[in-house]
Design an enzyme around this catalytic site. Structure first.
Site, PDB file in Angstrom:
ATOM      1  N   GLU A   1       0.816  -1.215   0.000  1.00 48.55           N
ATOM      2  CA  GLU A   1       0.000   0.000   0.000  1.00 48.55           C
ATOM      3  C   GLU A   1       0.850   1.265   0.000  1.00 48.55           C
ATOM      4  O   GLU A   1       0.468   2.291  -0.576  1.00 48.55           O
ATOM      5  CB  GLU A   1      -0.948   0.002   1.208  1.00 48.55           C
ATOM      6  CG  GLU A   1      -1.851  -1.223   1.335  1.00 48.55           C
ATOM      7  CD  GLU A   1      -2.701  -1.482   0.104  1.00 48.55           C
ATOM      8  OE1 GLU A   1      -2.925  -0.553  -0.703  1.00 48.55           O
ATOM      9  OE2 GLU A   1      -3.151  -2.625  -0.068  1.00 48.55           O
TER      10      GLU A   1
ATOM     11  N   HIS B   1       1.649   2.157  -3.513  1.00 42.75           N
ATOM     12  CA  HIS B   1       0.522   2.875  -4.126  1.00 42.75           C
ATOM     13  C   HIS B   1       0.495   4.326  -3.655  1.00 42.75           C
ATOM     14  O   HIS B   1       0.270   5.248  -4.443  1.00 42.75           O
ATOM     15  CB  HIS B   1      -0.798   2.198  -3.748  1.00 42.75           C
ATOM     16  CG  HIS B   1      -1.065   0.916  -4.469  1.00 42.75           C
ATOM     17  ND1 HIS B   1      -0.958   0.782  -5.839  1.00 42.75           N
ATOM     18  CD2 HIS B   1      -1.448  -0.303  -4.014  1.00 42.75           C
ATOM     19  CE1 HIS B   1      -1.259  -0.458  -6.184  1.00 42.75           C
ATOM     20  NE2 HIS B   1      -1.561  -1.136  -5.103  1.00 42.75           N
TER      21      HIS B   1
END
Length: 218
Positions: free
Chosen positions: A121, A124
């Site tokens: 994550e 991202h």
């Protein structure tokens, strides 16, 4: 975006995962992981600090998500595996990117799974931070970040693939990245199955070879 979900959700399917306290302790421990520390430092230098309070331990009901990333820029919450998009309230008056990362405690069983979700994550989040025009509703943008996150996070290490039941050794890395990235983009409600596949192919070379902020793929 399916993060470490294929392994984590599968492993936790029958055991109920971690307690909230165990999960919070695991998140705090992850903050000392070398790759997590490296990515947080790069995010801060880019003007998007990831404070510990932005890493949230939650119970994810009714889905096999391992975790998710809330993008202030795109106004969406991306949850793995199904990559459901939900509206995320942000302050339209601030220039600072608002983000948060959620970890689905009930789908975690080992520290390594928490580490993987957070690393995935954070990649991202890094992409969201560095790109001035990032749009998660754009299939090519989403595909590029998925390719990078699955490639650079270690999600497709051959040992993890073996644990998932994928026995191929030679060439497993790129196949794994393609499979996991495609699965996530296909679950983007703004991308049809055909559009997702086309987006993966269109951006593959440039995004697979883009290892920023690492010098090379870990």
């Amino acid at each position: 975006m399916d993060g470490a979900a294929e392994g984590a959700a599968g492993a936790a399917g029958g055991g109920g995962g971690m307690s909230h306290k165990e999960c919070v302790d695991g998140i705090n421990k992850s903050l000392e992981h070398p790759t997590v520390k490296f990515l947080r430092e790069k995010m801060e230098k880019a003007g998007c600090p990831v404070w510990p309070r932005l890493l949230t331990a939650i119970t994810c009901k009714g889905q096999s998500s391992a975790g998710g990333y809330s993008s202030g820029r795109g106004g969406f919450l991306l949850l793995h595996v199904f990559c459901k998009f939900q509206k995320y309230t942000i302050d339209k008056g601030t220039l600072r990117l608002v983000l948060s990362i959620t970890i689905c405690c009930n789908h975690m069983t080992f520290q390594d799974e928490i580490n993987q979700v957070i690393i995935h994550e954070l990649i991202h989040a890094y992409d969201d931070c560095r790109a001035k025009n990032m749009e998660w509703t754009n299939c090519a943008h989403h595909a590029c970040s998925e390719i990078r996150a699955n490639h650079l996070s270690g999600d497709c290490h051959y040992k993890r693939e073996l644990l998932r039941g994928f026995l191929k050794i030679r060439g497993h890395g790129q196949e794994c990245v393609r499979r996991r990235a495609l699965k996530s983009v296909q679950n983007n409600p703004y991308c049809s199955a055909v559009a997702a596949k086309d987006a993966i192919e269109a951006v593959w070379d440039i995004c697979y070879n883009d290892t920023s902020p690492f010098d090379r793929a870990p």
